[in-house]
Design a protein around this motif. Structure first.
Motif, PDB file in Angstrom:
ATOM      1  N   GLN A  91       0.833  -1.201   0.000  1.00 36.80           N
ATOM      2  CA  GLN A  91       0.000   0.000   0.000  1.00 36.80           C
ATOM      3  C   GLN A  91       0.872   1.258   0.000  1.00 36.80           C
ATOM      4  N   GLU A  97      -2.446   0.875  -4.638  1.00 33.76           N
ATOM      5  CA  GLU A  97      -1.614  -0.330  -4.581  1.00 33.76           C
ATOM      6  C   GLU A  97      -0.392  -0.189  -5.481  1.00 33.76           C
ATOM      7  N   ILE A 122      -0.142  -5.604   1.865  1.00 36.15           N
ATOM      8  CA  ILE A 122      -1.604  -5.633   1.855  1.00 36.15           C
ATOM      9  C   ILE A 122      -2.111  -7.053   2.040  1.00 36.15           C
TER      10      ILE A 122
END
Length: 247
Positions: A91, A97, A122
């Motif tokens: 992240q 992302e 993540i």
């Protein structure tokens, strides 16, 4: 001034740009999970009223070398390597992302599971938090478990599932921070259950230091050739001026 000097100047400038890219690859030869930057030259014809007999050279970076790097077994519980194709999702500060092959993870002082460059890893529900003092294990499927100090092995609790993705390489672009992201017009990929991990293992850089060194030497010689062309153009101009003076 002969136009050859402009073409040689362009070639020398583009050669320096490509040398910088090769130097960056060399600098990351020991960076875990690093993907080498590819370099190419392409010709651009000079368009004008004259006969199209000349062309400029332009350095281009068509992308990254997506071949996997060598893996090294470390036995460390927080070291993981993506087995085959795929990426580990992290992240970014803005909530988006990014994707990396860097698998030497760590637990920060505030209990967050991150990469060594402090990007939160993540899971299914966002960044993964590790209970204080827990021992962490990661399975080949990406399940993250924590075991409290002094607790029985049967008391290990699953606290997250790493998001592993495998988008097409053509949809990925490398950022200045070395992480890869989806192209702006492509949606964020969903987790791919077929992507698995090698635990207790880290993946190294896929930069070949010998090939990079050879490319660096070749580039240096190419630059010298362009400078020689500039010197020849200057000499030609001086001789032409002398002839004009004599007449």
């Amino acid at each position: 001034m002969d136009r050859m000097i402009y073409i040689a100047m362009g070639g020398a400038s583009q050669t320096l740009d490509q040398q910088a890219s090769i130097a960056s690859n060399m600098a990351n030869v020991s960076t875990p999970g690093f993907r080498a930057q590819l370099n190419n030259f392409r010709s651009v014809p000079v368009v004008g009223s004259e006969s199209p007999t000349r062309a400029f050279v332009v350095a281009s970076t068509p992308g990254a070398d997506m071949r996997n790097g060598p893996t090294t077994a470390t036995g460390r519980s927080l070291d993981i390597a993506v087995n085959g194709d795929g990426w580990l999702a992290v992240q970014m500060p803005d909530g988006t992302e990014a994707y990396t092959r860097t698998g030497n993870l760590q637990v920060t002082a505030d209990g967050q599971l991150t990469t060594m460059d402090l990007h939160p890893v993540i899971g299914e529900a966002g960044p993964i938090a590790i209970p204080p003092g827990s021992a962490v294990t990661i399975t080949k499927d990406g399940l993250v478990s924590a075991l409290g100090a002094g607790a029985a092995l049967t008391d290990a609790a699953t606290i997250g599932h790493l998001k592993l993705v495998n988008p097409p390489s053509a949809d990925l672009v490398r950022g200045d921070d070395g992480l890869f992201r989806m192209r702006p017009d492509v949606a964020t990929p969903a987790a791919d259950p077929s992507v698995t991990l090698l635990t207790g293992t880290v993946e190294g850089s896929n930069v070949n230091p010998i090939e990079s060194m050879v490319s660096m030497i070749t580039n240096a010689r190419r630059y010298e050739m362009q400078m020689k062309t500039i010197s020849t153009a200057e000499s030609n101009e001086q001789q032409a001026n002398q002839l004009l003076t004599m007449t």
